[in-house]
Design a protein around this motif. Structure first.
Motif, PDB file in Angstrom:
ATOM      1  N   GLU A  19     -13.937   7.650  -9.141  1.00 35.60           N
ATOM      2  CA  GLU A  19     -13.043   7.970  -7.851  1.00 35.60           C
ATOM      3  C   GLU A  19     -13.045   6.470  -7.249  1.00 35.60           C
ATOM      4  N   ARG A  20     -11.934   5.959  -6.750  1.00 35.19           N
ATOM      5  CA  ARG A  20     -12.310   5.224  -5.872  1.00 35.19           C
ATOM      6  C   ARG A  20     -10.353   4.251  -5.284  1.00 35.19           C
ATOM      7  N   GLY A  21     -10.466   3.714  -3.925  1.00 33.16           N
ATOM      8  CA  GLY A  21      -9.884   3.794  -3.480  1.00 33.16           C
ATOM      9  C   GLY A  21      -9.228   3.934  -2.473  1.00 33.16           C
ATOM     10  N   THR A  22      -7.262   3.098  -2.286  1.00 29.48           N
ATOM     11  CA  THR A  22      -7.405   4.289  -0.935  1.00 29.48           C
ATOM     12  C   THR A  22      -6.346   4.378  -1.479  1.00 29.48           C
ATOM     13  N   PHE A  23      -5.600   5.937  -1.341  1.00 32.56           N
ATOM     14  CA  PHE A  23      -4.583   6.438  -1.897  1.00 32.56           C
ATOM     15  C   PHE A  23      -3.115   5.861  -0.935  1.00 32.56           C
ATOM     16  N   SER A  24      -1.959   5.980  -1.045  1.00 34.88           N
ATOM     17  CA  SER A  24      -0.929   6.271   0.204  1.00 34.88           C
ATOM     18  C   SER A  24      -0.269   7.229  -0.067  1.00 34.88           C
ATOM     19  N   MET A  25       0.062   8.241  -0.624  1.00 34.44           N
ATOM     20  CA  MET A  25       0.876   9.340  -0.153  1.00 34.44           C
ATOM     21  C   MET A  25       0.302  10.770  -0.597  1.00 34.44           C
ATOM     22  N   THR A  26       0.098  11.456  -0.154  1.00 32.37           N
ATOM     23  CA  THR A  26       0.082  12.821  -0.625  1.00 32.37           C
ATOM     24  C   THR A  26       0.293  13.637  -1.482  1.00 32.37           C
ATOM     25  N   GLU A  27       1.513  13.534  -2.512  1.00 33.77           N
ATOM     26  CA  GLU A  27       2.331  14.211  -3.138  1.00 33.77           C
ATOM     27  C   GLU A  27       3.337  13.248  -4.882  1.00 33.77           C
ATOM     28  N   LEU A  28       3.376  13.070  -5.407  1.00 34.89           N
ATOM     29  CA  LEU A  28       4.441  12.842  -6.274  1.00 34.89           C
ATOM     30  C   LEU A  28       5.521  13.101  -5.591  1.00 34.89           C
ATOM     31  N   PRO A  29       6.152  11.652  -5.696  1.00 33.53           N
ATOM     32  CA  PRO A  29       8.017  12.518  -5.737  1.00 33.53           C
ATOM     33  C   PRO A  29       8.965  13.193  -6.809  1.00 33.53           C
ATOM     34  N   ASN A  30       9.052  14.333  -6.381  1.00 38.02           N
ATOM     35  CA  ASN A  30      10.028  14.895  -7.100  1.00 38.02           C
ATOM     36  C   ASN A  30      11.351  13.822  -7.915  1.00 38.02           C
ATOM     37  N   LYS A  31      11.087  13.119  -7.558  1.00 39.62           N
ATOM     38  CA  LYS A  31      12.889  12.639  -8.072  1.00 39.62           C
ATOM     39  C   LYS A  31      12.443  10.353  -8.151  1.00 39.62           C
ATOM     40  N   HIS A  62       4.134   4.334  -9.666  1.00 36.94           N
ATOM     41  CA  HIS A  62       3.522   5.052  -9.011  1.00 36.94           C
ATOM     42  C   HIS A  62       2.166   6.280  -9.798  1.00 36.94           C
ATOM     43  N   LEU A  63       2.767   5.995 -10.861  1.00 39.87           N
ATOM     44  CA  LEU A  63       1.001   6.171 -11.892  1.00 39.87           C
ATOM     45  C   LEU A  63       1.035   4.818 -12.575  1.00 39.87           C
ATOM     46  N   CYS A  64      -0.273   4.622 -12.948  1.00 43.15           N
ATOM     47  CA  CYS A  64      -0.158   3.490 -14.262  1.00 43.15           C
ATOM     48  C   CYS A  64      -1.284   3.683 -15.191  1.00 43.15           C
ATOM     49  N   PHE A  65      -1.328   3.752 -16.835  1.00 39.59           N
ATOM     50  CA  PHE A  65      -1.756   4.450 -17.074  1.00 39.59           C
ATOM     51  C   PHE A  65      -2.319   3.419 -17.821  1.00 39.59           C
ATOM     52  N   PHE A  66      -3.822   2.791 -18.083  1.00 41.74           N
ATOM     53  CA  PHE A  66      -4.152   1.414 -18.404  1.00 41.74           C
ATOM     54  C   PHE A  66      -5.426   2.192 -19.220  1.00 41.74           C
ATOM     55  N   GLN A  67      -5.129   1.299 -20.953  1.00 41.31           N
ATOM     56  CA  GLN A  67      -6.194   1.936 -21.781  1.00 41.31           C
ATOM     57  C   GLN A  67      -6.808  -0.106 -22.058  1.00 41.31           C
ATOM     58  N   GLU A  68      -8.407   0.202 -21.910  1.00 38.62           N
ATOM     59  CA  GLU A  68      -9.554  -0.998 -22.193  1.00 38.62           C
ATOM     60  C   GLU A  68      -9.255  -2.128 -20.298  1.00 38.62           C
ATOM     61  N   ALA A  69      -9.276  -0.457 -19.759  1.00 38.40           N
ATOM     62  CA  ALA A  69      -9.604  -1.890 -18.348  1.00 38.40           C
ATOM     63  C   ALA A  69     -10.902  -1.561 -18.156  1.00 38.40           C
ATOM     64  N   ASP A  92      -2.173   0.189  -2.503  1.00 40.29           N
ATOM     65  CA  ASP A  92      -1.458   1.409  -1.827  1.00 40.29           C
ATOM     66  C   ASP A  92      -1.958   2.437  -3.363  1.00 40.29           C
ATOM     67  N   PHE A  93      -2.814   1.542  -3.640  1.00 44.51           N
ATOM     68  CA  PHE A  93      -3.310   2.475  -5.052  1.00 44.51           C
ATOM     69  C   PHE A  93      -4.628   2.882  -5.401  1.00 44.51           C
ATOM     70  N   GLY A  94      -4.853   4.235  -5.148  1.00 39.12           N
ATOM     71  CA  GLY A  94      -6.061   4.859  -5.932  1.00 39.12           C
ATOM     72  C   GLY A  94      -6.431   4.877  -7.877  1.00 39.12           C
ATOM     73  N   TRP A  95      -7.720   5.202  -7.924  1.00 36.64           N
ATOM     74  CA  TRP A  95      -7.579   5.422  -9.567  1.00 36.64           C
ATOM     75  C   TRP A  95      -8.747   6.528  -9.235  1.00 36.64           C
ATOM     76  N   HIS A  96      -8.047   6.850 -11.510  1.00 38.71           N
ATOM     77  CA  HIS A  96      -9.880   7.480 -11.567  1.00 38.71           C
ATOM     78  C   HIS A  96     -10.299   6.933 -13.229  1.00 38.71           C
ATOM     79  N   GLY A 111     -12.856   1.395 -20.966  1.00 40.53           N
ATOM     80  CA  GLY A 111     -12.408   2.728 -20.614  1.00 40.53           C
ATOM     81  C   GLY A 111     -11.269   2.916 -20.201  1.00 40.53           C
ATOM     82  N   VAL A 112     -10.751   3.886 -20.102  1.00 37.49           N
ATOM     83  CA  VAL A 112      -9.501   4.535 -19.863  1.00 37.49           C
ATOM     84  C   VAL A 112      -9.493   4.559 -18.264  1.00 37.49           C
ATOM     85  N   LEU A 113      -8.116   4.653 -17.612  1.00 42.08           N
ATOM     86  CA  LEU A 113      -7.822   4.533 -15.929  1.00 42.08           C
ATOM     87  C   LEU A 113      -6.645   4.575 -15.609  1.00 42.08           C
ATOM     88  N   THR A 114      -6.637   5.918 -14.972  1.00 39.05           N
ATOM     89  CA  THR A 114      -5.312   5.893 -14.049  1.00 39.05           C
ATOM     90  C   THR A 114      -5.046   5.589 -12.743  1.00 39.05           C
TER      91      THR A 114
END
Length: 275
Positions: A19-31, A62-69, A92-96, A111-114
């Protein structure tokens, strides 16, 4: 005799999630939850790809799903570049990140990165039970759990890179791993990735599991559908499935104008279905 992977300086990696990076929000939006799915073919170190990703960032996913990152290794400091000074995907993004390959000579892992605006409550990577030929490496999927604004339930995301060049029962084995992971969660789910469904039998296996899990596919217009990555006349390789969410009308698009990868980015927007 040395294996092909050792001759090429490539090693299989079955490590814990980074896990790395800086996350800009504490929760995902529900809309208006905006997502991106993209196999980026290990080219995120290039300036061309970074320019294209900056175009996508204007849509504020809000979410990015990368393969072969691709990440620099062993430091794994940066997602955007394996050689240059450390950079983040965005302020705005952190990542796993879950690697399955390490290229020792070039000093990077793949690998895969979200990437997300919100830190995950939990994250786990599950590698395929079987290995792909030639390099004897395993494919994997990354499960991340996120809090949702004004909801007690959490969102599970599963970022998949399907095992390739193996017999059907080995592909089905990885699908069963995914199914077992998803059945542990009763709340909303996004399942996205490059499933390598280039054979009809593979697509049939995937559809059977999707139906059992009560997931829906994100359907694209015929023009967008035709731009998805395929092998000759096969089904698309890349897919997004969901449960416990509603797809916002006309939000599902394939960004055909972006050409840095041989896969096209897929975007969609959801509302969380209230409990």
């Amino acid at each position: 005799m040395r294996s092909l992977s050792s001759l090429l300086g490539i090693a299989s990696a079955e490590l814990q999630v980074i896990e790395r990076g800086t996350f800009s929000m504490t929760e995902l939006p529900n809309k208006q939850l905006r997502i991106l799915n993209w196999n980026i073919a290990k080219i995120n170190h290039s300036q061309y790809w970074q320019q294209e990703f900056s175009i996508i960032q204007r849509q504020q996913p809000h979410l990015c799903f990368f393969q072969e990152a691709r990440l620099s290794w062993p430091e794994a400091r940066t997602f955007s570049s394996g050689q240059d000074e450390p950079k983040r995907t965005s302020a705005d993004f952190g990542w796993h990140f879950a690697p399955n390959l390490i290229y020792h000579r070039q000093k990077y892992a793949a690998g895969v990165l979200t990437a997300s605006v919100t830190p995950a409550l939990t994250s786990v990577a599950l590698h395929s039970q079987h290995q792909e030929p030639f390099l004897q490496t395993r494919k994997l999927f990354l499960v991340t759990q996120y809090p949702i604004a004004q909801q007690r339930q959490t969102l599970w995301t599963i970022n998949v890179h399907g095992i390739n060049f193996v017999r059907s029962h080995m592909f089905q084995s990885q699908l069963h791993q995914i199914e077992q992971a998803i059945t542990q969660h009763s709340g909303p789910i996004i399942l996205a990735g490059d499933f390598n469904t280039w054979r009809p039998k593979r697509m049939q296996m995937l559809q059977s599991i999707i139906q059992r899990l009560g997931l829906k596919p994100v359907n694209f217009s015929s023009n967008c559908q035709n731009n998805l990555k395929r092998f000759l006349f096969s089904d698309p390789l890349d897919h997004i499935f969901y449960r416990g969410l509603s797809l916002r009308p006309h939000s599902a698009k394939v960004l055909n104008q972006l050409t840095s990868s041989d896969h096209k980015p897929m975007v969609a927007e959801f509302n969380i279905i209230s409990e």
